[in-house]
Design a protein around this motif. Structure first.
Motif, PDB file in Angstrom:
ATOM      1  N   LEU A  54      35.581 -27.468  19.520  1.00  0.00           N
ATOM      2  CA  LEU A  54      35.570 -27.414  18.234  1.00  0.00           C
ATOM      3  C   LEU A  54      34.033 -27.961  17.688  1.00  0.00           C
ATOM      4  CD1 LEU A  54      38.985 -28.977  17.776  1.00  0.00           C
ATOM      5  CD2 LEU A  54      38.730 -26.762  17.829  1.00  0.00           C
ATOM      6  N   SER A  55      33.995 -27.288  16.477  1.00  0.00           N
ATOM      7  CA  SER A  55      32.884 -27.848  15.929  1.00  0.00           C
ATOM      8  C   SER A  55      33.021 -29.223  15.260  1.00  0.00           C
ATOM      9  CB  SER A  55      32.512 -26.945  14.584  1.00  0.00           C
ATOM     10  OG  SER A  55      33.398 -26.989  13.516  1.00  0.00           O
ATOM     11  N   ASP A  56      31.767 -30.062  14.850  1.00  0.00           N
ATOM     12  CA  ASP A  56      32.151 -31.287  14.225  1.00  0.00           C
ATOM     13  C   ASP A  56      33.220 -31.117  13.011  1.00  0.00           C
ATOM     14  OD1 ASP A  56      31.576 -33.803  14.821  1.00  0.00           O
ATOM     15  OD2 ASP A  56      30.198 -33.769  12.849  1.00  0.00           O
ATOM     16  N   ALA A  57      32.778 -30.087  12.369  1.00  0.00           N
ATOM     17  CA  ALA A  57      33.385 -30.008  11.186  1.00  0.00           C
ATOM     18  C   ALA A  57      35.082 -29.893  11.225  1.00  0.00           C
ATOM     19  CB  ALA A  57      32.947 -29.054  10.069  1.00  0.00           C
ATOM     20  N   GLU A  58      35.453 -28.938  12.454  1.00  0.00           N
ATOM     21  CA  GLU A  58      36.689 -28.851  12.747  1.00  0.00           C
ATOM     22  C   GLU A  58      37.262 -30.353  13.363  1.00  0.00           C
ATOM     23  OE1 GLU A  58      37.041 -24.177  14.255  1.00  0.00           O
ATOM     24  OE2 GLU A  58      35.675 -25.663  15.443  1.00  0.00           O
ATOM     25  N   ARG A  59      36.472 -31.005  14.071  1.00  0.00           N
ATOM     26  CA  ARG A  59      36.981 -32.242  14.742  1.00  0.00           C
ATOM     27  C   ARG A  59      37.255 -33.301  13.317  1.00  0.00           C
ATOM     28  NH1 ARG A  59      33.342 -31.062  18.838  1.00  0.00           N
ATOM     29  NH2 ARG A  59      31.922 -32.332  17.763  1.00  0.00           N
ATOM     30  N   LYS A  60      36.500 -33.167  12.589  1.00  0.00           N
ATOM     31  CA  LYS A  60      36.728 -34.276  11.576  1.00  0.00           C
ATOM     32  C   LYS A  60      37.481 -33.767  10.264  1.00  0.00           C
ATOM     33  CE  LYS A  60      32.395 -36.546  12.528  1.00  0.00           C
ATOM     34  NZ  LYS A  60      30.950 -36.913  12.430  1.00  0.00           N
ATOM     35  N   ALA A  61      37.911 -32.463  10.311  1.00  0.00           N
ATOM     36  CA  ALA A  61      38.781 -32.013   9.115  1.00  0.00           C
ATOM     37  C   ALA A  61      39.990 -32.810   9.084  1.00  0.00           C
ATOM     38  CB  ALA A  61      39.224 -30.520   9.463  1.00  0.00           C
ATOM     39  N   ASP A  62      40.509 -33.240   7.697  1.00  0.00           N
ATOM     40  CA  ASP A  62      41.674 -33.792   7.652  1.00  0.00           C
ATOM     41  C   ASP A  62      42.620 -32.777   7.717  1.00  0.00           C
ATOM     42  OD1 ASP A  62      43.820 -35.088   6.516  1.00  0.00           O
ATOM     43  OD2 ASP A  62      42.782 -36.160   4.899  1.00  0.00           O
ATOM     44  N   ARG A  63      43.597 -33.143   8.767  1.00  0.00           N
ATOM     45  CA  ARG A  63      44.884 -32.220   9.299  1.00  0.00           C
ATOM     46  C   ARG A  63      45.934 -32.876   8.955  1.00  0.00           C
ATOM     47  NH1 ARG A  63      42.797 -28.267  12.423  1.00  0.00           N
ATOM     48  NH2 ARG A  63      40.630 -28.517  13.019  1.00  0.00           N
ATOM     49  N   GLY A  64      45.972 -33.992   7.974  1.00  0.00           N
ATOM     50  CA  GLY A  64      47.264 -34.598   7.609  1.00  0.00           C
ATOM     51  C   GLY A  64      47.889 -35.263   8.487  1.00  0.00           C
ATOM     52  N   ALA A  65      47.288 -35.814   9.642  1.00  0.00           N
ATOM     53  CA  ALA A  65      47.792 -36.752  10.598  1.00  0.00           C
ATOM     54  C   ALA A  65      47.749 -38.333  10.110  1.00  0.00           C
ATOM     55  CB  ALA A  65      47.202 -36.735  11.968  1.00  0.00           C
ATOM     56  N   PHE A  66      48.296 -39.039  10.585  1.00  0.00           N
ATOM     57  CA  PHE A  66      48.382 -40.442  10.465  1.00  0.00           C
ATOM     58  C   PHE A  66      46.791 -40.919  10.426  1.00  0.00           C
ATOM     59  CE2 PHE A  66      48.496 -44.839  10.991  1.00  0.00           C
ATOM     60  CZ  PHE A  66      49.746 -45.443  10.187  1.00  0.00           C
ATOM     61  N   PHE A  67      45.925 -40.672  11.387  1.00  0.00           N
ATOM     62  CA  PHE A  67      44.524 -40.940  11.324  1.00  0.00           C
ATOM     63  C   PHE A  67      43.822 -39.734  10.873  1.00  0.00           C
ATOM     64  CE2 PHE A  67      46.282 -44.374  13.977  1.00  0.00           C
ATOM     65  CZ  PHE A  67      45.974 -45.635  13.191  1.00  0.00           C
ATOM     66  N   ARG A  68      44.367 -38.945  10.218  1.00  0.00           N
ATOM     67  CA  ARG A  68      43.572 -37.686   9.341  1.00  0.00           C
ATOM     68  C   ARG A  68      43.341 -36.760  10.542  1.00  0.00           C
ATOM     69  NH1 ARG A  68      41.595 -42.403   8.142  1.00  0.00           N
ATOM     70  NH2 ARG A  68      39.614 -41.831   8.777  1.00  0.00           N
ATOM     71  N   SER A  69      42.122 -36.925  11.088  1.00  0.00           N
ATOM     72  CA  SER A  69      41.627 -35.980  11.954  1.00  0.00           C
ATOM     73  C   SER A  69      41.556 -36.109  13.276  1.00  0.00           C
ATOM     74  CB  SER A  69      40.037 -35.821  11.573  1.00  0.00           C
ATOM     75  OG  SER A  69      39.434 -37.050  12.082  1.00  0.00           O
ATOM     76  N   ILE A  70      41.237 -35.198  14.100  1.00  0.00           N
ATOM     77  CA  ILE A  70      41.318 -35.380  15.516  1.00  0.00           C
ATOM     78  C   ILE A  70      39.963 -36.209  15.794  1.00  0.00           C
ATOM     79  CG2 ILE A  70      40.143 -34.014  17.895  1.00  0.00           C
ATOM     80  CD1 ILE A  70      41.202 -31.437  16.294  1.00  0.00           C
ATOM     81  N   HIS A  71      38.979 -36.219  15.079  1.00  0.00           N
ATOM     82  CA  HIS A  71      37.987 -37.350  15.334  1.00  0.00           C
ATOM     83  C   HIS A  71      38.335 -38.848  15.268  1.00  0.00           C
ATOM     84  CE1 HIS A  71      33.730 -38.186  16.008  1.00  0.00           C
ATOM     85  NE2 HIS A  71      33.916 -39.346  14.696  1.00  0.00           N
ATOM     86  N   SER A  72      39.081 -38.922  14.265  1.00  0.00           N
ATOM     87  CA  SER A  72      39.515 -40.224  13.832  1.00  0.00           C
ATOM     88  C   SER A  72      40.584 -40.662  14.696  1.00  0.00           C
ATOM     89  CB  SER A  72      39.941 -40.241  12.368  1.00  0.00           C
ATOM     90  OG  SER A  72      38.757 -40.326  11.381  1.00  0.00           O
ATOM     91  N   THR A  73      41.380 -39.796  15.256  1.00  0.00           N
ATOM     92  CA  THR A  73      42.397 -40.256  16.041  1.00  0.00           C
ATOM     93  C   THR A  73      41.762 -40.643  17.629  1.00  0.00           C
ATOM     94  OG1 THR A  73      44.212 -38.695  14.952  1.00  0.00           O
ATOM     95  CG2 THR A  73      44.557 -39.370  17.242  1.00  0.00           C
ATOM     96  N   LEU A  74      40.767 -40.088  17.855  1.00  0.00           N
ATOM     97  CA  LEU A  74      40.214 -40.371  19.019  1.00  0.00           C
ATOM     98  C   LEU A  74      39.375 -41.803  18.887  1.00  0.00           C
ATOM     99  CD1 LEU A  74      38.450 -36.992  19.969  1.00  0.00           C
ATOM    100  CD2 LEU A  74      40.159 -38.113  21.603  1.00  0.00           C
ATOM    101  N   ASN A  75      38.861 -41.923  17.598  1.00  0.00           N
ATOM    102  CA  ASN A  75      38.340 -43.219  17.533  1.00  0.00           C
ATOM    103  C   ASN A  75      39.551 -44.410  17.492  1.00  0.00           C
ATOM    104  OD1 ASN A  75      35.509 -43.866  16.729  1.00  0.00           O
ATOM    105  ND2 ASN A  75      35.841 -42.019  15.824  1.00  0.00           N
ATOM    106  N   HIS A  76      40.631 -43.993  16.999  1.00  0.00           N
ATOM    107  CA  HIS A  76      41.679 -44.783  16.961  1.00  0.00           C
ATOM    108  C   HIS A  76      42.122 -45.221  18.386  1.00  0.00           C
ATOM    109  CE1 HIS A  76      45.052 -47.339  15.899  1.00  0.00           C
ATOM    110  NE2 HIS A  76      45.956 -46.507  16.678  1.00  0.00           N
TER     111      HIS A  76
END
Length: 172
Positions: free
Chosen positions: A29-51
């Protein structure tokens, strides 16, 4: 109580396998796609990986005393995907080394700590907390798998019994 460390050694191997698969899928995925707020608890794919990395570091600090850098709950440790990936894979190696050194005696003991978000003193059996660390990973990787699927990336097989090193080819 006697807990066989082989359980945690397998879970550490599973964690490393699944982390590699998650980053391989997210890397499509692009960086923008990874960081897009998808309504998850930690918002994005990127932030979920960070968590996931944050929580692993928090628990491993408690278990080993290693001063891993952590920030507040829900605060990304790394903005750059490749740096995050590298740090996360290093953490997987540290968790595997930790699991390889576990003994039933250590697991039977009690851990006392202060929480990151709630600093009140706490105390629980070590085996329970190590189990929690691996369960926590699985919980959030389930969320991550859903987010990746919604973004068009199939993470592939995620079942513990079907890890590549457990597959035995049958002669035909």
């Amino acid at each position: 109580m006697h807990i066989d460390p082989v359980l945690y050694q397998r879970m550490a191997a599973y964690n490393a396998w699944m982390t590699e698969k998650a980053y391989a899928a997210a890397g499509q995925l692009s960086d923008a796609e990874r960081k897009a707020d998808r309504g998850a608890f930690f918002r994005s794919i990127h932030s979920t990986l960070n968590h996931l990395l944050f929580a692993d570091r928090a628990w491993m600090r408690r278990f080993t005393g290693t001063p891993y850098e952590i920030k507040g709950m829900g605060v990304d440790l790394y903005e750059h995907f490749e740096v995050l990936k590298s740090a996360h894979l290093e953490m997987c190696a540290d968790i595997s080394a930790f699991a390889d050194g576990l003994t039933p005696e250590w697991l039977a003991g009690t851990l006392e700590w202060k929480g990151v978000t709630h600093p009140a003193p706490r105390s629980r059996p070590r085996w329970l907390l190590v189990t929690h660390m691996f369960n926590h990973q699985t919980h959030h990787r389930g969320q991550l798998s859903t987010l990746l699927t919604q973004a068009g990336q199939d993470i592939g097989v995620t079942d513990l019994p079907f890890m590549p090193d457990l597959i035995v080819e049958h002669e035909g």
